[in-house]
Design a protein around this motif. Structure first.
Motif, mmCIF file in Angstrom:
data_model
loop_
_atom_site.group_PDB
_atom_site.id
_atom_site.type_symbol
_atom_site.label_atom_id
_atom_site.label_comp_id
_atom_site.label_asym_id
_atom_site.label_seq_id
_atom_site.Cartn_x
_atom_site.Cartn_y
_atom_site.Cartn_z
ATOM 1 N N LEU A 182 31.496 63.562 30.759
ATOM 2 C CA LEU A 182 30.398 64.419 31.070
ATOM 3 C C LEU A 182 31.165 65.659 31.761
ATOM 4 C CD1 LEU A 182 27.526 65.568 31.699
ATOM 5 C CD2 LEU A 182 27.686 64.102 33.900
ATOM 6 N N VAL A 206 28.421 67.156 27.238
ATOM 7 C CA VAL A 206 28.684 65.628 26.973
ATOM 8 C C VAL A 206 29.580 65.762 25.450
ATOM 9 C CG1 VAL A 206 27.803 63.532 27.042
ATOM 10 C CG2 VAL A 206 26.834 65.468 28.275
ATOM 11 N N LEU A 238 22.987 62.389 30.072
ATOM 12 C CA LEU A 238 23.862 60.892 29.388
ATOM 13 C C LEU A 238 23.164 60.258 28.696
ATOM 14 C CD1 LEU A 238 26.517 60.131 32.173
ATOM 15 C CD2 LEU A 238 26.949 61.161 30.167
#
Length: 525
Positions: free
Chosen positions: A98, A126, A165
């Motif tokens: 990230l 990401v 995420l």
């Protein structure tokens, strides 16, 4: 807003799940994930880049950008590789998958000005990777990347980071599916095995989309693992400090809730100790007299294979399959189960993230108590139950007397600690069936099913004494006022809240530091 975000994310999970196993091209799934990023995270633009097989070039671009010039610039990344795309190089260089840039203009890494050219003030990026896709050297292949762009600098909360995420995990899943499809085309000998994996994934992912929590998928995952490998039995086990607990099982002699050791020569124990997959090719080769050997031989088991289930960077558990076939487990069983375990891990992470969003939508972030939305729902439920069973239910509303002076004198940080301390005192007084909530500021509520106005007044007095009887560490002695109302058979949730609020104001008017009741409150006309 949180409920809307949860619905959007959940809908995305469902749509992507239904595409898996049916459409080998990830394009539509990535378009939907980009749209969900923009909606769930409030981004001005979200873009998914899919890399070609081998991960060295951008194969396709999926963006929510509507400006024609900017969209053309973004789509111009197709066919390019490292060195030609500075943001790609920056994302790959980081140790963390990230990348967070909260102020593009003041970030030294953005010297090339690419993000500013695209009108970005802040960025979330990401790397899209998955355990099922590996490079030739064994490292995780870069399947793509996901960027959320914001026009202005901003801070990103831990919830937003977890959300991006989670959505990146869906994109990785779609790309991993496409990657596995490409491998199938290249290696015709594995077509049947990989097709079985995709079918198992589709069933598990569809189940995840349909249910609110991860528990419902454990039994299904065990059944799919056994089917995938032609095994006679399979289990999903969750690790903890004391060992492992079976949470899903099919065939064999294990069942949900059974405790298993994580020490010894077994495949499950080796996964717990090493975090890597392990196979036992013949139980008869284990040390003579070992409990595992005796159990396996007595029940006719010949071999087993286990793979770890890593969730959110922690060793969550393992999936294990066993066979009675004298030939042992099929070729490449360990690798196939490892790929399947990686997909199960992602399904569990998505289900847990969804459950976390549901819990957050009903929780006060400062105190951890129920919030006003959750309280209102529970009042309605308890009123319905009280009417059905002709039982009482009461509500206490309370606040600290002259709490504003605490904030003015000691500051809001001390004020927040006072509120957290008060929440703890109230929770220690409450019964298991009660609901204690923070409505906002220093106003709290205590819902008491099976309690009439007299019992509720006693509870309110105990709350008052819990505050008056012990000074707060940084703010000294404080006092509490409370209003109590018992529901009558025709009251709505709004009516009960209004009656308790009237009682609270009566306590304030009577001099504070007391509890008052309005037993004869009636619904508003």
């Amino acid at each position: 807003m949180e409920a809307m975000r949860e619905t959007t994310a959940g809908g995305t999970v469902g749509r992507v799940a239904l595409r898996l196993g049916e459409d080998p091209e990830p394009g539509r799934a990535l378009d939907e994930i980009a749209a969900a990023c923009r909606a769930v995270l409030g981004a001005d633009r979200a873009t998914c880049y899919a890399h070609g097989h081998g991960g060295r070039r951008v194969a396709s671009v999926h963006t929510t950008e509507r400006d024609p010039a900017r969209r053309a610039f973004l789509e111009g990344a197709a066919g390019r590789g490292p060195g030609e795309l500075p943001l790609w190089d920056l994302l790959v260089a980081g140790a963390d998958p990230l990348m967070v840039i909260e102020d593009v203009a003041n970030d030294p890494r953005m010297a090339l000005g690419l993000a500013r050219r695209l009108g970005s003030g802040a960025l979330l990026g990401v790397r899209l990777q998955h355990a099922s896709a590996r490079q030739d050297d064994g490292g995780a292949a870069l399947l793509g990347s996901l960027f959320c762009s914001y026009a202005r600098p901003r801070r990103f909360s831990s919830e937003e980071r977890r959300a991006v995420l989670g959505l990146a995990g869906l994109a990785s899943l779609a790309l991993a599916n496409a990657h596995l499809q490409a491998q199938t085309a290249e290696r015709l000998a594995e077509i049947r095995a990989l097709s079985a994996e995709q079918e198992a994934l589709r069933r598990v992912a569809t189940e995840v989309a349909a249910v609110p929590g991860p528990e419902a998928i454990f039994g299904l995952a065990a059944a799919e693992a056994a089917r995938l490998l032609g095994a006679d039995a399979a289990i999903v086990a969750r690790f903890d400090a004391q060992g492992a607990t079976v949470v899903g099982a099919v065939g064999g002699h294990s069942e949900a809730g059974e405790r298993l050791p994580t020490e010894g020569p077994g495949a499950l124990a080796r996964v717990a100790a090493t975090g890597r997959g392990h196979a036992i090719n013949d139980y008869r080769a284990l040390p003579a007299g070992s409990a595992l050997r005796e159990h396996a031989v007595a029940h006719g088991y010949r071999a087993s294979v286990a793979a770890p289930i890593p969730v959110a960077g922690r060793s969550w558990g393992a999936i294990l399959a066993t066979t009675k076939d004298r030939r042992g487990m099929p070729a490449a069983a360990e690798a196939r189960l490892a790929r399947f375990a990686g997909l199960i891990a992602l399904a569990i992470a998505n289900a847990e993230a969804r459950a976390h969003l549901v819990a957050q939508a009903a929780t006060d972030p400062l105190t951890g108590l129920a919030n006003s939305r959750a309280l209102f729902e529970r009042i309605r439920d308890d009123l319905d139950r009280a009417r059905r069973h002709q039982r009482p239910v009461s509500l206490i509303l309370m606040d600290l007397d002259r709490f504003k002076a605490v904030n003015d004198t000691y500051g809001h940080l001390v004020g927040d600690r006072v509120l957290m301390d008060l929440a703890g005192r109230l929770m220690r007084l409450a019964r298991a069936e009660d609901t204690v909530a923070r409505l906002g500021g220093d106003e709290f509520a205590w819902l008491l099913p099976e309690a009439d106005v007299s019992a509720a007044l006693g509870a309110a007095e105990r709350a008052r004494l819990a505050v008056a009887g012990e000074p707060f560490p940084e703010a000294g002695g404080l006092q509490l006022s409370a209003g109590v109302a018992e529901a009558d058979p025709v009251m709505s949730a709004d009516d009960l809240l209004r009656a308790a609020d009237e009682a609270l104001y009566a306590a304030k008017r009577a001099g504070r530091n007391r509890a008052a009741a309005v037993p004869d409150a009636v619904p508003a006309a």
